[in-house]
Scaffold this motif. Structure first.
Motif, mmCIF file in Angstrom:
data_model
loop_
_atom_site.group_PDB
_atom_site.id
_atom_site.type_symbol
_atom_site.label_atom_id
_atom_site.label_comp_id
_atom_site.label_asym_id
_atom_site.label_seq_id
_atom_site.Cartn_x
_atom_site.Cartn_y
_atom_site.Cartn_z
ATOM 1 N N GLN A 78 -8.545 6.935 0.112
ATOM 2 C CA GLN A 78 -8.526 5.982 -0.998
ATOM 3 C C GLN A 78 -9.594 4.929 -0.775
ATOM 4 O O GLN A 78 -9.586 4.234 0.240
ATOM 5 C CB GLN A 78 -7.144 5.315 -1.132
ATOM 6 N N PHE A 104 4.756 9.984 0.177
ATOM 7 C CA PHE A 104 3.623 9.423 0.893
ATOM 8 C C PHE A 104 4.059 8.585 2.092
ATOM 9 O O PHE A 104 5.136 7.966 2.085
ATOM 10 C CB PHE A 104 2.796 8.529 -0.038
ATOM 11 N N ASP A 141 -11.357 18.288 -1.792
ATOM 12 C CA ASP A 141 -12.592 17.952 -2.495
ATOM 13 C C ASP A 141 -13.642 17.257 -1.628
ATOM 14 O O ASP A 141 -14.829 17.296 -1.927
ATOM 15 C CB ASP A 141 -12.254 17.063 -3.698
ATOM 16 N N PHE A 148 -8.967 3.725 3.254
ATOM 17 C CA PHE A 148 -7.524 3.778 3.473
ATOM 18 C C PHE A 148 -7.122 5.243 3.365
ATOM 19 O O PHE A 148 -7.471 5.914 2.397
ATOM 20 C CB PHE A 148 -6.824 2.916 2.418
ATOM 21 N N LEU A 174 -8.582 14.188 -2.371
ATOM 22 C CA LEU A 174 -7.970 15.107 -1.421
ATOM 23 C C LEU A 174 -8.977 15.528 -0.361
ATOM 24 O O LEU A 174 -10.067 16.021 -0.679
ATOM 25 C CB LEU A 174 -7.439 16.338 -2.167
ATOM 26 N N ASP A 225 2.831 5.337 4.772
ATOM 27 C CA ASP A 225 2.393 3.961 4.506
ATOM 28 C C ASP A 225 0.895 3.767 4.689
ATOM 29 O O ASP A 225 0.376 2.688 4.419
ATOM 30 C CB ASP A 225 3.142 2.986 5.411
ATOM 31 N N PHE A 239 -5.569 12.523 -9.274
ATOM 32 C CA PHE A 239 -5.252 11.135 -9.584
ATOM 33 C C PHE A 239 -6.331 10.489 -10.442
ATOM 34 O O PHE A 239 -7.522 10.806 -10.320
ATOM 35 C CB PHE A 239 -5.126 10.318 -8.297
ATOM 36 N N GLY A 240 -5.912 9.544 -11.284
ATOM 37 C CA GLY A 240 -6.844 8.639 -11.931
ATOM 38 C C GLY A 240 -7.272 7.558 -10.956
ATOM 39 O O GLY A 240 -6.783 7.480 -9.827
ATOM 40 N N LYS A 241 -8.181 6.684 -11.410
ATOM 41 C CA LYS A 241 -8.714 5.659 -10.517
ATOM 42 C C LYS A 241 -7.824 4.425 -10.429
ATOM 43 O O LYS A 241 -8.086 3.532 -9.629
ATOM 44 C CB LYS A 241 -10.122 5.269 -10.961
ATOM 45 N N GLY A 242 -6.808 4.368 -11.228
ATOM 46 C CA GLY A 242 -5.835 3.293 -11.107
ATOM 47 C C GLY A 242 -6.046 2.133 -12.043
ATOM 48 O O GLY A 242 -7.169 1.858 -12.498
ATOM 49 N N LEU A 284 -4.163 8.190 3.345
ATOM 50 C CA LEU A 284 -2.762 8.439 3.031
ATOM 51 C C LEU A 284 -2.407 9.890 3.311
ATOM 52 O O LEU A 284 -3.146 10.806 2.931
ATOM 53 C CB LEU A 284 -2.475 8.132 1.566
ATOM 54 N N ARG A 338 -5.496 2.228 7.734
ATOM 55 C CA ARG A 338 -6.775 1.653 7.329
ATOM 56 C C ARG A 338 -7.773 1.838 8.466
ATOM 57 O O ARG A 338 -7.542 1.353 9.570
ATOM 58 C CB ARG A 338 -6.649 0.185 6.973
ATOM 59 N N TYR A 340 -5.222 12.311 1.951
ATOM 60 C CA TYR A 340 -6.031 11.722 0.886
ATOM 61 C C TYR A 340 -6.819 10.544 1.446
ATOM 62 O O TYR A 340 -6.366 9.837 2.347
ATOM 63 C CB TYR A 340 -5.146 11.190 -0.255
ATOM 64 N N ARG A 371 0.794 -1.238 0.000
ATOM 65 C CA ARG A 371 0.000 0.000 0.000
ATOM 66 C C ARG A 371 0.822 1.281 0.000
ATOM 67 O O ARG A 371 0.264 2.370 -0.013
ATOM 68 C CB ARG A 371 -1.018 0.043 1.137
ATOM 69 N N GLN A 372 2.157 1.195 0.025
ATOM 70 C CA GLN A 372 2.938 2.428 -0.027
ATOM 71 C C GLN A 372 2.932 2.987 -1.444
ATOM 72 O O GLN A 372 3.092 2.255 -2.414
ATOM 73 C CB GLN A 372 4.375 2.167 0.414
ATOM 74 N N MET A 373 2.741 4.284 -1.595
ATOM 75 C CA MET A 373 2.736 4.946 -2.895
ATOM 76 C C MET A 373 4.185 5.291 -3.260
ATOM 77 O O MET A 373 4.863 6.010 -2.524
ATOM 78 C CB MET A 373 1.900 6.217 -2.847
ATOM 79 N N PHE A 390 -1.143 4.377 -10.616
ATOM 80 C CA PHE A 390 -1.965 5.574 -10.686
ATOM 81 C C PHE A 390 -1.272 6.628 -11.537
ATOM 82 O O PHE A 390 -0.099 6.942 -11.334
ATOM 83 C CB PHE A 390 -2.211 6.153 -9.291
ATOM 84 N N GLN A 411 -3.121 21.684 -7.689
ATOM 85 C CA GLN A 411 -3.574 20.440 -7.079
ATOM 86 C C GLN A 411 -3.098 19.245 -7.889
ATOM 87 O O GLN A 411 -2.974 19.305 -9.105
ATOM 88 C CB GLN A 411 -5.108 20.446 -6.990
ATOM 89 N N GLY A 424 -11.393 1.365 -6.339
ATOM 90 C CA GLY A 424 -11.897 1.843 -7.613
ATOM 91 C C GLY A 424 -12.078 3.343 -7.705
ATOM 92 O O GLY A 424 -12.626 3.826 -8.692
ATOM 93 N N GLN A 425 -11.618 4.083 -6.688
ATOM 94 C CA GLN A 425 -11.840 5.531 -6.681
ATOM 95 C C GLN A 425 -10.565 6.339 -6.787
ATOM 96 O O GLN A 425 -10.609 7.548 -6.850
ATOM 97 C CB GLN A 425 -12.564 5.946 -5.389
ATOM 98 N N GLY A 426 -9.428 5.729 -6.761
ATOM 99 C CA GLY A 426 -8.202 6.512 -6.756
ATOM 100 C C GLY A 426 -8.049 7.261 -5.439
ATOM 101 O O GLY A 426 -8.636 6.890 -4.416
ATOM 102 N N LEU A 427 -7.273 8.320 -5.435
ATOM 103 C CA LEU A 427 -7.029 9.128 -4.241
ATOM 104 C C LEU A 427 -7.804 10.434 -4.355
ATOM 105 O O LEU A 427 -7.732 11.113 -5.374
ATOM 106 C CB LEU A 427 -5.530 9.447 -4.100
#
Lengths: 115, 114
Positions: free
Chosen positions: B37, B105, B59, B88, B45, B107, A105-108, B90, B110, B35, A43-45, A91, A102, B40-43
């Motif tokens: 997460q 970022f 947002d 989750f 803010l 880690d 991000f996309g949804k991945g 971040l 959750r 952020y 889960r680390q970006m 992403f 800003q 299916g939604q991405g990140l």
């Protein structure tokens, strides 16, 4: 407002093969930057690669390269010689260097590398 | 080594309870971000802060609050007004909100509802 679209929710690739992840974006700014981030199961970006919009030359980082098509607002990521450790969510993101400042991000895309 | 530390790694919230997520950085960055997460939604803010004692809504700020009393710390409180807190979270930082340098970022934490 800027938007980032990743049209492939999931992809798979055989180990050692090449795969391309797609990303399109929309922004009204001329000053912007594009990124690909990797999020493994831990889960680390992790930053994979960065592209300045004013540069025509495509960025590369070892096995990772991008195809930046500014007119088409497309920013795809190519992974060569795929390795098991490349299995992750990827992403695409766009940073506006004016206006909102800003990172969007996309949804991945979930990439699975198959041995 | 410099980095961002988020704690706890897992957090459970009871109905009507406020919970606080910790974020500490030793990168000497001015700007910090939270952020959310979802699958299916991405990140997305939640809040950001450019300097101490100043922060702005992102947002999806409803049901969340933050503080920035120290440069190194940017805690996020998930209030009882946030009806769907399971996600989750971040934390990120960078030199400046106006910088094109990539965000670093933590880690993540959750959060789940009991």
């Amino acid at each position: 407002a800027q938007t980032v679209t990743q049209s492939q929710p999931e992809m798979s690739v055989q180990e050692a093969e090449t795969v391309t992840l797609s990303c399109t974006y929309d922004t009204s700014e001329n000053n912007y930057y594009l990124f690909w981030y990797k999020q493994p199961p831990s889960r680390q970006m992790i930053l994979v690669i960065r592209q300045e919009a004013y540069k025509q030359q495509n960025a590369t980082e070892n096995r990772f390269s991008v195809n930046f098509q500014k007119a088409a607002k497309s920013f795809s990521l190519k992974i060569s010689d795929s390795q098991l450790g490349d299995t992750a969510m990827y992403f695409c993101a766009c940073y506006s260097g004016a206006g909102s400042y800003q990172l969007t991000f996309g949804k991945g895309t979930k990439l699975s590398v198959i041995p | 080594d410099g980095g961002i530390t988020q704690s706890p790694k897992y957090l459970f919230r009871k109905e009507g309870q406020n919970v606080t997520l910790s974020c500490e950085q030793n990168l000497n960055h001015d700007a910090m971000y939270w952020y959310r997460q979802d699958p299916g939604q991405g990140l997305r803010l939640i809040y950001y802060s450019q300097i101490v004692n100043d922060f702005q809504k992102g947002d999806i700020a409803e049901g969340y609050s933050v503080s920035r009393e120290k440069k190194e710390s940017f805690p996020l409180t998930v209030t009882s007004a946030q009806k769907n807190p399971t996600a989750f979270y971040l934390c990120a930082s960078t030199w400046s909100r106006y910088s094109n340098q990539p965000q670093h970022f933590g880690d993540g934490t959750r959060l789940s509802i009991l």
